[in-house]
Design an enzyme around this catalytic site. Structure first.
Site, short mmCIF file in Angstrom:
data_model
loop_
_atom_site.label_atom_id
_atom_site.label_comp_id
_atom_site.label_asym_id
_atom_site.label_seq_id
_atom_site.Cartn_x
_atom_site.Cartn_y
_atom_site.Cartn_z
N ARG A 87 43.11 -45.43 -31.70
CA ARG A 87 42.10 -44.44 -31.35
C ARG A 87 41.87 -43.43 -32.47
O ARG A 87 40.80 -42.87 -32.61
CB ARG A 87 42.53 -43.71 -30.07
CG ARG A 87 41.44 -42.88 -29.46
CD ARG A 87 41.86 -42.33 -28.12
NE ARG A 87 42.91 -41.34 -28.23
CZ ARG A 87 43.43 -40.69 -27.19
NH1 ARG A 87 43.01 -40.95 -25.97
NH2 ARG A 87 44.38 -39.81 -27.36
N TYR A 88 42.93 -43.17 -33.24
CA TYR A 88 42.81 -42.27 -34.38
C TYR A 88 42.99 -43.11 -35.65
O TYR A 88 43.83 -44.00 -35.69
CB TYR A 88 43.91 -41.20 -34.34
CG TYR A 88 43.91 -40.37 -33.07
CD1 TYR A 88 42.98 -39.35 -32.90
CD2 TYR A 88 44.85 -40.60 -32.07
CE1 TYR A 88 42.98 -38.58 -31.74
CE2 TYR A 88 44.86 -39.84 -30.92
CZ TYR A 88 43.92 -38.84 -30.76
OH TYR A 88 43.94 -38.09 -29.61
N ARG A 91 46.72 -43.38 -37.03
CA ARG A 91 47.86 -43.70 -36.17
C ARG A 91 47.43 -44.58 -35.01
O ARG A 91 46.29 -44.54 -34.58
CB ARG A 91 48.57 -42.44 -35.67
CG ARG A 91 47.67 -41.37 -35.06
CD ARG A 91 48.25 -40.00 -35.43
NE ARG A 91 47.72 -38.90 -34.62
CZ ARG A 91 46.58 -38.26 -34.90
NH1 ARG A 91 45.82 -38.66 -35.90
NH2 ARG A 91 46.19 -37.25 -34.15
N CYS A 100 59.25 -48.92 -16.71
CA CYS A 100 60.05 -47.71 -16.92
C CYS A 100 61.25 -47.76 -15.98
O CYS A 100 61.16 -48.33 -14.89
CB CYS A 100 59.23 -46.46 -16.61
SG CYS A 100 57.85 -46.23 -17.75
N CYS A 104 57.30 -41.60 -13.22
CA CYS A 104 56.84 -40.23 -13.03
C CYS A 104 55.57 -40.27 -12.18
O CYS A 104 54.65 -41.02 -12.50
CB CYS A 104 56.52 -39.59 -14.37
SG CYS A 104 57.78 -39.89 -15.62
N CYS A 107 52.31 -39.83 -14.07
CA CYS A 107 52.08 -40.71 -15.23
C CYS A 107 50.59 -40.84 -15.56
O CYS A 107 49.77 -41.15 -14.71
CB CYS A 107 52.65 -42.11 -14.95
SG CYS A 107 52.39 -43.23 -16.35
N ARG A 109 49.36 -42.94 -17.79
CA ARG A 109 48.99 -44.30 -18.20
C ARG A 109 49.11 -45.24 -17.01
O ARG A 109 49.53 -46.38 -17.14
CB ARG A 109 49.87 -44.74 -19.37
CG ARG A 109 49.24 -45.88 -20.16
CD ARG A 109 49.99 -46.17 -21.43
NE ARG A 109 49.47 -45.46 -22.58
CZ ARG A 109 50.23 -44.96 -23.55
NH1 ARG A 109 51.53 -45.05 -23.49
NH2 ARG A 109 49.68 -44.35 -24.57
N ASP A 270 46.44 -34.81 -17.46
CA ASP A 270 45.18 -35.54 -17.62
C ASP A 270 44.44 -35.76 -16.30
O ASP A 270 45.04 -35.71 -15.23
CB ASP A 270 45.44 -36.91 -18.25
CG ASP A 270 45.72 -36.79 -19.73
OD1 ASP A 270 45.26 -35.81 -20.33
OD2 ASP A 270 46.40 -37.68 -20.27
N ASP A 307 44.07 -33.84 -23.57
CA ASP A 307 43.51 -35.12 -24.01
C ASP A 307 42.18 -35.24 -23.29
O ASP A 307 42.14 -35.41 -22.08
CB ASP A 307 44.47 -36.26 -23.62
CG ASP A 307 44.61 -37.26 -24.74
OD1 ASP A 307 43.56 -37.64 -25.30
OD2 ASP A 307 45.74 -37.66 -25.04
N LYS A 314 42.71 -35.67 -28.50
CA LYS A 314 43.47 -34.45 -28.20
C LYS A 314 42.82 -33.24 -28.85
O LYS A 314 42.36 -33.32 -29.99
CB LYS A 314 44.89 -34.59 -28.70
CG LYS A 314 45.68 -35.65 -27.96
CD LYS A 314 47.11 -35.71 -28.46
CE LYS A 314 47.92 -36.77 -27.76
NZ LYS A 314 47.57 -38.14 -28.20
C1 LIG Z 1 48.47 -39.06 -28.55
C2 LIG Z 1 48.16 -40.26 -29.25
C3 LIG Z 1 48.53 -40.43 -30.59
C4 LIG Z 1 49.30 -39.38 -31.37
O1 LIG Z 1 48.59 -38.18 -31.49
P1 LIG Z 1 49.29 -36.93 -32.17
O2 LIG Z 1 48.35 -35.80 -31.94
O3 LIG Z 1 49.46 -37.24 -33.62
O4 LIG Z 1 50.61 -36.72 -31.53
C5 LIG Z 1 48.18 -41.62 -31.20
N1 LIG Z 1 47.52 -42.60 -30.54
C6 LIG Z 1 47.14 -42.45 -29.27
C7 LIG Z 1 46.40 -43.55 -28.61
C8 LIG Z 1 47.48 -41.30 -28.56
O5 LIG Z 1 47.14 -41.18 -27.27
S1 SF4 Z 2 55.00 -40.82 -17.95
FE1 SF4 Z 2 54.58 -42.94 -17.25
S2 SF4 Z 2 55.08 -44.23 -19.00
FE2 SF4 Z 2 56.04 -42.21 -19.40
S3 SF4 Z 2 58.13 -42.40 -18.56
FE3 SF4 Z 2 56.86 -41.56 -16.93
S4 SF4 Z 2 56.19 -43.36 -15.74
FE4 SF4 Z 2 56.93 -44.12 -17.72
#
Ligand SMILES: *Cc1c(COP(=O)(O)O)cnc(C)c1O
Ligand code: SF4
Length: 345
Positions: A87-88, A91, A100, A104, A107, A109, A270, A307, A314
């Protein structure tokens, strides 16, 4: 596997509140899972216990608000291989597994977590590593999920090897909540294996959300990572009824710093389906953050970040330009100059 992994076990262990009893497991939600270790930290007599809130589901999870989505970070659209999110520019995130040890309830995701697809197969690992190998503009890769430490050491080692063999210069972030959920997993063998990939930095990113999670075993795990030369950063999620209080956060961040952990991000929760009960209104979050910044040192203070929905990335809320947009919404200006509407309720 001790701990709690079924509604029956949950009912046996806790005297559930009406809202906890009314929770219905559904396929798009996060599975139920509480580790033995985390269970031992929960005050079973207190239905509002901040640790219980994070792992015992309530009926609120079955409610999706109009502005909530299953994948607000649009990770699916940014996937360049089956498990790699780019996405960036500089990175990328590799989703090592969707499993997991403990789930959580907040979560973010949840479109992915707990689908029980399991760890990436060797082909998926190779494809992601090849992509990173042929994209030198990627400076950092996040190993995330799910929790990568659910893999055994030799499986995890092959993930490291796949990326390291193609990119000796790659900065790797190992994202794991094990120091909170099951700290004894962080043993000498694991630390030595991770620390051996040292041609470029390997950082550990974890998620402590409450001072009581920093128990004796967790401190030992953090100390061990430090002794093996692994620098740890922490990402806290701001959660209603858990840590929406500047005194609680101040204690958490000061104590983390005392364990050699740098508080990195404080995340606004989020806009993920079913997390409405956890969200702290933005204006209240900013107030908490202002209070916090008068209480802790610069080193102990994380960046308060959001985010943005639609995968816009972010944004640092400490420096963002935010303007009221009426009816409980605000407009947030992204660094690129786009205006994004966001609920403030
Ligand atoms: C959060 C995130 C990152 C890392 O972002 P930083 O601001 O550098 O911590 C990289 N890739 C994805 C997809 C993310 O969600
Ligand atoms: S936030 Fe989601 S992915 Fe991260 S430890 Fe908790 S359940 Fe697992």
């Amino acid at each position: 596997m001790p701990g709690i992994h079924s509604p029956e076990a949950l009912r046996e262990h806790f005297r559930l509140t009406p809202s906890e009893k009314a929770w219905r497991e559904d396929a798009s939600g996060v599975p139920l899972g509480i580790t033995e270790h985390y269970l031992s930290l929960i005050d079973g007599q207190d239905p509002t216990d901040p640790l219980r809130r994070q792992v015992v589901p309530t009926a609120g999870e079955n409610i999706t608000l109009p502005y909530e989505e299953s994948d607000p970070q649009a990770e699916e659209g940014h996937s360049v291989t089956p498990r790699l999110v780019h996405r960036y520019t500089n990175r990328a995130a590799f989703l090592v597994t969707d499993i997991c040890p403990m789930y959580c309830r907040h979560c973010f995701r949840r479109r992915f977590t707990g689908n029980l697809a399991g760890p990436a197969c060797s082909d998926e690992i190779a494809r992601a590593a090849d992509y990173v190998g042929s994209h030198p503009e990627i400076r950092e890769v996040l190993f995330t999920g799910g929790d990568p430490l659910t893999l055994d050491n030799s499986a995890l080692k092959s993930v490291f090897e796949a990326f390291r063999s193609r990119r000796a210069d790659l900065i790797i972030r190992l994202c794991t909540r094990y120091p909170v959920s099951d700290p004894d997993r962080i043993d000498d063998a694991l630390c030595a294996m991770v620390a051996s990939f040292s041609t470029a930095p390997v950082f550990v990113l974890t998620q402590f959300n409450h001072p009581r999670e920093l128990c004796l075993q967790s401190r030992r795990a953090l100390d061990r990572l430090h002794r093996f030369g692994l620098q740890v950063f922490n990402q806290t999620v701001l959660l209603r009824g858990v840590n929406d209080d500047s005194a609680v956060l101040a204690e958490l961040f000061e104590n983390l710093l005392g364990c050699y952990v740098k508080p990195y991000y404080l995340f606004q929760c989020d806009l993920v389906a079913g997390t409405g009960t956890f969200r702290v209104p933005l204006c209240r979050g900013m107030e908490i953050y202002r209070e916090l910044s008068t209480k802790v040192s610069g080193l102990a203070l994380p960046v308060y970040a959001i985010d943005l929905p639609g995968g816009r990335g972010k944004v640092n809320l400490g420096t963002a330009v935010i303007s009221p947009a009426g009816e409980g919404f605000v407009d947030i200006l992204t660094p690129e100059g786009a205006r994004v509407r966001y609920p403030d309720k």
